[in-house]
Motif scaffolding. Sequence first.
Motif, short mmCIF file in Angstrom:
data_model
loop_
_atom_site.label_atom_id
_atom_site.label_comp_id
_atom_site.label_asym_id
_atom_site.label_seq_id
_atom_site.Cartn_x
_atom_site.Cartn_y
_atom_site.Cartn_z
N ASP A 206 0.83 -1.21 0.00
CA ASP A 206 0.00 0.00 0.00
C ASP A 206 0.86 1.26 0.00
O ASP A 206 0.57 2.22 -0.72
CB ASP A 206 -0.94 0.02 1.20
CG ASP A 206 -2.02 -1.05 1.14
OD1 ASP A 206 -2.24 -1.62 0.04
OD2 ASP A 206 -2.62 -1.33 2.19
N TYR A 207 1.92 1.27 0.82
CA TYR A 207 2.80 2.43 0.88
C TYR A 207 3.46 2.68 -0.48
O TYR A 207 3.49 3.82 -0.96
CB TYR A 207 3.89 2.23 1.94
CG TYR A 207 3.59 2.94 3.23
CD1 TYR A 207 4.36 4.02 3.64
CD2 TYR A 207 2.56 2.52 4.06
CE1 TYR A 207 4.09 4.67 4.83
CE2 TYR A 207 2.29 3.17 5.24
CZ TYR A 207 3.05 4.24 5.62
OH TYR A 207 2.78 4.89 6.80
N LEU A 208 3.98 1.64 -1.07
CA LEU A 208 4.66 1.80 -2.36
C LEU A 208 3.68 2.20 -3.45
O LEU A 208 3.99 3.06 -4.28
CB LEU A 208 5.40 0.52 -2.73
CG LEU A 208 6.52 0.12 -1.76
CD1 LEU A 208 7.11 -1.22 -2.17
CD2 LEU A 208 7.60 1.20 -1.70
N GLU A 209 2.50 1.61 -3.41
CA GLU A 209 1.47 1.94 -4.39
C GLU A 209 1.07 3.42 -4.30
O GLU A 209 0.77 4.06 -5.31
CB GLU A 209 0.26 1.05 -4.18
CG GLU A 209 -0.84 1.24 -5.20
CD GLU A 209 -2.00 0.29 -4.97
OE1 GLU A 209 -2.44 -0.31 -5.95
OE2 GLU A 209 -2.46 0.17 -3.81
N ALA A 210 1.08 3.96 -3.10
CA ALA A 210 0.72 5.36 -2.88
C ALA A 210 1.85 6.33 -3.23
O ALA A 210 1.69 7.54 -3.10
CB ALA A 210 0.29 5.57 -1.43
N GLY A 211 3.00 5.78 -3.64
CA GLY A 211 4.10 6.64 -4.05
C GLY A 211 5.12 6.92 -2.96
O GLY A 211 6.04 7.71 -3.16
#
Length: 80
Positions: free
Chosen positions: A43-48
């Motif tokens: 989720d963190y990586l997906e959010a940038g």
Amino acid sequence: MSQDQCTMTVDVVRSVLVSRDPSVHSGDAVFAGTRVPVSALVDYLEAGHSLDEFLDHFPSVRREQAIAALEILRDILLAE
């Protein structure tokens, strides 16, 4: 990576990198020794956000754990 290798890799992840316990985060996969769901990293990586930001927010997760999880996910996604 063959399907057998992916299966072996996933088994290693389950036993060393990830734990599941109904009493911890409703049985979701969490980084071993923590209460941090593996999905939080995605989720963190997906959010940038960067890996460093994730690790700053979840100091109980070791960098090696996060990198290993990402490597396993990459291998699974790129398996033929």
